[in-house]
Design an enzyme around this catalytic site. Structure first.
Site, mmCIF file in Angstrom:
data_model
loop_
_atom_site.group_PDB
_atom_site.id
_atom_site.type_symbol
_atom_site.label_atom_id
_atom_site.label_comp_id
_atom_site.label_asym_id
_atom_site.label_seq_id
_atom_site.Cartn_x
_atom_site.Cartn_y
_atom_site.Cartn_z
ATOM 1 N N ASP A 143 36.312 43.326 41.597
ATOM 2 C CA ASP A 143 37.660 43.468 42.114
ATOM 3 C C ASP A 143 38.604 44.193 41.163
ATOM 4 O O ASP A 143 39.470 44.955 41.598
ATOM 5 C CB ASP A 143 38.234 42.087 42.452
ATOM 6 N N CYS A 195 36.833 37.626 34.354
ATOM 7 C CA CYS A 195 38.238 37.483 33.964
ATOM 8 C C CYS A 195 38.542 36.045 33.554
ATOM 9 O O CYS A 195 38.131 35.095 34.214
ATOM 10 C CB CYS A 195 39.147 37.912 35.108
ATOM 11 N N CYS A 252 31.061 38.210 39.037
ATOM 12 C CA CYS A 252 32.226 38.729 39.754
ATOM 13 C C CYS A 252 32.590 37.851 40.934
ATOM 14 O O CYS A 252 31.754 37.162 41.502
ATOM 15 C CB CYS A 252 31.949 40.147 40.241
ATOM 16 N N GLU A 270 42.780 42.662 48.439
ATOM 17 C CA GLU A 270 43.679 41.984 47.513
ATOM 18 C C GLU A 270 44.806 42.933 47.125
ATOM 19 O O GLU A 270 44.662 44.144 47.198
ATOM 20 C CB GLU A 270 42.932 41.531 46.260
ATOM 21 N N SER A 272 44.677 38.499 44.670
ATOM 22 C CA SER A 272 43.797 38.164 43.557
ATOM 23 C C SER A 272 44.124 36.762 43.077
ATOM 24 O O SER A 272 45.265 36.296 43.167
ATOM 25 C CB SER A 272 44.011 39.159 42.419
#
Length: 574
Positions: free
Chosen positions: A88, A201, A129, A451, A477
């Protein structure tokens, strides 16, 4: 432990390995250097989303290879294969994001087809992911073979100007740059240090949220998912998963036995308690669909409403996944939730023990700063809440973790795609107090339900984060913060109320009461509806076209098939 422990006469792999008529099939296994004894073991699919697309995925293949050793030690035969991802952070802010949610279905489908085609008896999945996590768990529930999910781990935080940073800081810096508040040299320096290596992330964004879900719902080993990707302990988790899946084959403990409605409720509790990603309100219903369980956006929202927010995690808080791991992990958080009666401790897990039995092995750490006691939460209700009203009869979702303002009312500023909205933000054409509406970005209309992190982060970078609201039939997101409401349904493409909004209409949002209303009379809306015409999207062929023609509404998880309720047989029983 030896292969003699397992009776292949009832396992799917007998169809490709047992009996004289399977001699041609066995010849392929001999071609790969296997022995007769190895071919008579249970076949365990080890699926990895490893690739070079992004740091989220680059460690997964190595972890999957360690898992193979655990499977061998447990008496099984590991068969590794790979699936795709769409990352993403790289797909964000352009047409590539239309592929993101579609990839969840492709991941689930590709795993299903590989397992069906090769008759694997069990599954261990490695993902990093965002969409690869629910996609893998959906496949596990669909196939219902003994399964364990393993998260590849989060990235370590970057360091910039003596503080921890994540990729969200870079997205928001783009907004500050557009506003003239960030020199280009500073932006370039930040982009080089924000993501220091392998892993997903680091904040409580979608990947870490769904990693928490995997533990809470019972498909992952206890406290296995929050360890960052570079930590040596990830190899221990991979090996243990390979060994434990053999125990699950022996006991015939399957995903649908583990993932009951009560387990889904536990998972939703953990999402709310951690201030997790609004995307969980899509993925939990989609996973439930695979198990034949009715569990939609409103069920998720009802649980969110009664759950305290207790984990001080980014984007609404101060800490990242590494900090949560060092504080004691998901099980530390679940310990205080269980103590307050907010979890069902009787749900079975992949350990073969109940959630309560697993939690009993955890000692509460009063010295850590990340996870609050549920009796003294950051806020009394969850970090994510559901909304419903005249603008969203099929519901909507908003993350309120860290927000000071829970009510908003203002005139609509309407855009029919994200690009137009982002251009207006970049040109500083958004007025304080307005409600930005981005429509025709839903599952069917986008297609793909993009997103909007680029747009929301740019608003925050310009200092408008909580001075405007943003509403969309697309999604956000897990890194998004501010008054951003997604999953508005019915979507514009099917003529939902969001399709009828015009510039200047007053929209009233109350995240405390759970309402979202368009203050336009029924007569006016009826007249607009009579004039409304269905829009065509830009995809006339390919995977995104096919997705648009099969996808259902966001309230049910944006799924593309009927799920377990319509199945005629379970793969695991072939």
């Amino acid at each position: 432990m030896t292969a003699s422990r397992f009776d292949k006469s009832s396992l799917p792999s007998r169809h490709v390995s047992v009996g004289p008529e399977r001699a041609p099939h066995r010849s392929y296994y001999y071609a790969m250097g296997l022995t007769e004894e190895e071919i008579m073991r249970p076949f365990v699919g080890v699926v990895s989303a490893g690739n070079d697309s992004a740091p989220c995925n680059i460690a997964l293949d190595a972890q999957a290879d360690v898992c193979r050793e655990g499977v061998l030690a447990g008496g099984g035969l590991p068969r590794r294969f790979n699936t795709i991802t769409v990352t993403d952070g790289i797909a964000m802010g352009h047409q590539g994001m239309k592929s993101s949610l579609v990839s969840r279905e492709v991941i689930a489908d590709s795993i299903e087809l590989s397992v069906r085609g090769h008759c694997y008896d069990a599954l261990v999945g490695f993902a990093g992911c965002d969409k690869s996590l629910p996609g893998m768990m959906m496949a596990m529930l669909r196939l219902n073979v003994p399964s364990i999910f393993v998260y590849g781990g989060s990235i370590l935080p970057g360091r910039f100007q003596e503080r921890d940073v994540t990729v969200v800081d870079v997205f928001e810096a783009v907004g500050r740059f557009a506003a003239g508040n960030c020199p280009i040299a500073e932006l370039k320096e930040l982009e080089r240090v924000a993501c220091p290596g392998q892993g997903a992330c680091g904040g409580q964004y979608t990947a870490n949220t769904m990693a928490c879900v995997a533990e809470a719902i019972g498909l992952s080993l206890p406290n296995s998912n929050m360890a960052p990707a570079p930590y040596a302990s990830r190899a221990d988790v991979a090996w243990a998963a390979g060994q434990q899946v053999m125990e699950l084959i022996g006991s015939n403990l399957r995903p649908r036995t583990i993932c009951t409605r009560e387990a889904f409720e536990n998972a939703a509790r953990v999402v709310a308690a951690t201030g997790g990603s609004t995307n969980a309100a899509l993925h939990l219903p989609a996973m439930a669909n695979e198990a034949g369980i009715d569990f939609d956006l409103f069920d998720v929202a009802e649980i969110f409403r009664s759950t305290p927010y207790i984990a001080d995690l980014k984007p609404g808080g101060r800490y990242v996944a590494k900090d949560m791991y060092e504080a004691g992990g998901v099980y530390m958080l679940m310990k205080t939730l269980l103590a307050e009666g907010l979890l069902n401790g009787d749900c079975i897990t992949v350990t073969g023990k109940t959630l309560g039995e697993n939690i009993a092995e955890i000692t509460w750490n009063p010295d850590q700063k990340v996870i609050y006691d549920a009796r003294a939460p950051l806020s009394p209700t969850g970090g994510v809440v559901g909304l419903r009203g005249t603008l969203a009869p099929e519901g909507a979702i908003v993350k309120i973790a860290g927000m000071k303002r829970l009510q908003f009312s203002g005139p609509a500023r309407v855009f029919d795609c994200e690009e137009d909205a982002f251009a207006a933000v970049e040109a500083r054409q958004i007025a304080e107090g307005c409600v930005i509406v981005i429509r025709y970005e839903g599952p069917k209309g986008g297609p793909g339900m993009r997103e909007m992190l680029s747009t929301t982060a740019a608003l925050y970078g310009q200092g408008l984060g909580e001075k405007v609201a943003l509403i969309t039939d697309g999604r956000f997101s897990g890194a998004t913060r501010g008054f951003c409401i997604g999953h508005v349904g019915p979507e514009a493409a099917v003529g939902g109320p969001i399709a009828l909004v015009e510039d200047g209409d007053i929209i009233r949002i109350d995240a405390e009461a759970g309402s979202i209303d368009l203050e336009v009379s029924a007569d006016v809306l009826a007249a607009r509806c009579a004039q409304w015409q269905m829009r065509e999207h830009d995809y006339g062929s390919g995977a995104i076209w096919r997705y648009s023609n099969t996808v259902g509404p966001a309230v049910k998880g944006a799924v593309t098939h009927p799920g377990a309720k319509a199945e005629k047989f379970v793969f695991a029983d072939i």
